[in-house]
Enzyme design. Sequence first.
Site, PDB file in Angstrom:
ATOM      1  CB  THR A  45       8.166   2.534   1.564  1.00 43.91           C
ATOM      2  OG1 THR A  45       8.751   1.676   0.603  1.00 43.91           O
ATOM      3  CG2 THR A  45       9.253   3.305   2.299  1.00 43.91           C
TER       4      THR A  45
ATOM      5  CE  LYS B  88      11.915   1.606  -0.532  1.00 40.48           C
ATOM      6  NZ  LYS B  88      12.451   1.533  -1.875  1.00 40.48           N
TER       7      LYS B  88
ATOM      8  CG  LEU C 234      -1.879  -1.209   1.293  1.00 40.25           C
ATOM      9  CD1 LEU C 234      -2.644  -1.220   2.608  1.00 40.25           C
ATOM     10  CD2 LEU C 234      -2.847  -1.180   0.117  1.00 40.25           C
ATOM     11  N   PRO C 235       0.277   2.435  -0.276  1.00 38.02           N
ATOM     12  CG  PRO C 235      -1.040   3.953  -1.474  1.00 38.02           C
ATOM     13  CD  PRO C 235      -1.111   2.652  -0.720  1.00 38.02           C
TER      14      PRO C 235
ATOM     15  CE  LYS D 276       5.676   6.569   0.811  1.00 33.22           C
ATOM     16  NZ  LYS D 276       5.778   5.109   0.721  1.00 33.22           N
TER      17      LYS D 276
HETATM   18  P1  NAD Z   1       0.460   2.735  -6.228  1.00 35.80           P
HETATM   19  O1  NAD Z   1      -0.119   4.021  -5.805  1.00 35.80           O
HETATM   20  O2  NAD Z   1       0.727   2.466  -7.689  1.00 35.80           O
HETATM   21  O3  NAD Z   1      -0.459   1.500  -5.697  1.00 35.80           O
HETATM   22  C1  NAD Z   1      -1.074   1.462  -4.456  1.00 35.80           C
HETATM   23  C2  NAD Z   1      -2.339   0.606  -4.594  1.00 35.80           C
HETATM   24  O4  NAD Z   1      -2.917   0.444  -3.295  1.00 35.80           O
HETATM   25  C3  NAD Z   1      -3.395   1.238  -5.491  1.00 35.80           C
HETATM   26  O5  NAD Z   1      -3.818   0.306  -6.476  1.00 35.80           O
HETATM   27  C4  NAD Z   1      -4.519   1.593  -4.519  1.00 35.80           C
HETATM   28  O6  NAD Z   1      -5.817   1.512  -5.101  1.00 35.80           O
HETATM   29  C5  NAD Z   1      -4.325   0.544  -3.440  1.00 35.80           C
HETATM   30  N1  NAD Z   1      -4.876   0.892  -2.144  1.00 35.80           N
HETATM   31  C6  NAD Z   1      -4.708   2.038  -1.450  1.00 35.80           C
HETATM   32  N2  NAD Z   1      -5.320   1.964  -0.256  1.00 35.80           N
HETATM   33  C7  NAD Z   1      -5.902   0.725  -0.198  1.00 35.80           C
HETATM   34  C8  NAD Z   1      -6.653   0.046   0.766  1.00 35.80           C
HETATM   35  N3  NAD Z   1      -6.957   0.648   1.923  1.00 35.80           N
HETATM   36  N4  NAD Z   1      -7.078  -1.213   0.511  1.00 35.80           N
HETATM   37  C9  NAD Z   1      -6.777  -1.813  -0.670  1.00 35.80           C
HETATM   38  N5  NAD Z   1      -6.043  -1.207  -1.642  1.00 35.80           N
HETATM   39  C10 NAD Z   1      -5.619   0.044  -1.406  1.00 35.80           C
HETATM   40  O7  NAD Z   1       1.814   2.565  -5.381  1.00 35.80           O
HETATM   41  P2  NAD Z   1       3.098   1.668  -5.752  1.00 35.80           P
HETATM   42  O8  NAD Z   1       3.974   2.433  -6.669  1.00 35.80           O
HETATM   43  O9  NAD Z   1       2.641   0.301  -6.089  1.00 35.80           O
HETATM   44  O10 NAD Z   1       3.826   1.666  -4.313  1.00 35.80           O
HETATM   45  C11 NAD Z   1       3.364   0.864  -3.229  1.00 35.80           C
HETATM   46  C12 NAD Z   1       4.395   0.966  -2.110  1.00 35.80           C
HETATM   47  O11 NAD Z   1       5.664   0.517  -2.588  1.00 35.80           O
HETATM   48  C13 NAD Z   1       4.619   2.395  -1.586  1.00 35.80           C
HETATM   49  O12 NAD Z   1       4.829   2.361  -0.199  1.00 35.80           O
HETATM   50  C14 NAD Z   1       5.890   2.831  -2.323  1.00 35.80           C
HETATM   51  O13 NAD Z   1       6.605   3.818  -1.584  1.00 35.80           O
HETATM   52  C15 NAD Z   1       6.655   1.516  -2.405  1.00 35.80           C
HETATM   53  N6  NAD Z   1       7.608   1.384  -3.523  1.00 35.80           N
HETATM   54  C16 NAD Z   1       7.272   1.776  -4.783  1.00 35.80           C
HETATM   55  C17 NAD Z   1       8.201   1.622  -5.806  1.00 35.80           C
HETATM   56  C18 NAD Z   1       7.894   2.038  -7.237  1.00 35.80           C
HETATM   57  O14 NAD Z   1       8.824   2.049  -8.071  1.00 35.80           O
HETATM   58  N7  NAD Z   1       6.647   2.345  -7.573  1.00 35.80           N
HETATM   59  C19 NAD Z   1       9.458   1.061  -5.549  1.00 35.80           C
HETATM   60  C20 NAD Z   1       9.753   0.637  -4.252  1.00 35.80           C
HETATM   61  C21 NAD Z   1       8.816   0.807  -3.244  1.00 35.80           C
END
Ligand code: NAD
Length: 298
Positions: free
Chosen positions: A96, A171, A65-66, A246
């Site tokens: 994260t 991280k 999740l975000p 964030k």
């Molecule tokens: P994103 O915004 O693409 O995806 C998040 C998903 O969570 C969305 O589909 C959203 O609808 C869903 N969501 C939100 N709240 C919810 C809830 N209460 N119940 C169910 N679903 C819910 O984000 P992302 O890029 O996939 O990143 C996710 C995590 O990974 C974050 O913490 C980010 O910091 C970390 N991260 C991202 C990357 C990257 O390259 N994108 C790399 C490393 C770490």
Amino acid sequence: MSRIAFIGLGNMGAPMAVNLIKAGHQLTVFDLSTVALARLSDAGGTVANSAVASVLDAEIVISMLPASSHVESLYLGDQEILSSIAPGTLIIDCSTIAPQSARKVATAAAARGLAMIDAPVSGGTVGAAAGSLTFIVGGPTEVVERARPILNAMGKNIFHAGDSGTGQTAKICNNMLLGILMTGTAEALALGVANGLDPKVLSDIMSKSSGRNWALDVYNPFPGVMDNVPAARAYAGGFGVDLMLKDLGLAAESALASRAAIPLGELSRNLYSLHSQAGSGSLDFSSILNLLAPKKVN
Ligand code: NAD
């Protein structure tokens, strides 16, 4: 093969879940986005109609999740799935989030007989799709070992940083450095181009010189230098500016708590904050180039 509940199917969660299906696991998935759910249904996942419904029959629960608020809401708050998870189930949170949030949820899970680790990832969406992520894990050794075969289906490197929450701390340090490196790389490329250099020629030179780094070599922010990076598709997908903001905020909180000085991390956070306020929050974080380049390049 295990019955896995996977919650959060965004840019990272969706390809990670697909890799678990490919490895032969049975996935029940949940996300607030119906588009995300449809994609996983096409890939062979079973769609649940709520977060609670997704975990009822699970042996393993994974969340991606975000931010902290979403994770606390899922496990302890509005969605409250902890009391619906069978004792003995393994919980892996890959989001994260703040180390103190990770510890708070893990403590509540342990009180219900549930083993939990924080396992944030590095490697971006390309690493998520390729199954080559790095997992940075915090939690008891025996729980980390139990999770290892599952993490191996989504990644190549698994590091055990220490107790609960330490995966998040490591991280956060990594992503602060990434924010600084991306900002510095964009600044150097913008300077070269403003002075008549071709961005690809300059990238080739710097990647064989002392300015070499991951943002330059693997995730180049200048459009036209690399294929298959967000800069090649108008900064769509990838790792959002608001997610980087964030993470830099989490670094600032950690610095305040420990009285550490992070002048470059704070500068990078302010630049990402300006970039987000200018309307770029949902673009990939390499779009910071647009803030630094004399003219918009995309
Ligand atoms: P994103 O915004 O693409 O995806 C998040 C998903 O969570 C969305 O589909 C959203 O609808 C869903 N969501 C939100 N709240 C919810 C809830 N209460 N119940 C169910 N679903 C819910 O984000 P992302 O890029 O996939 O990143 C996710 C995590 O990974 C974050 O913490 C980010 O910091 C970390 N991260 C991202 C990357 C990257 O390259 N994108 C790399 C490393 C770490």
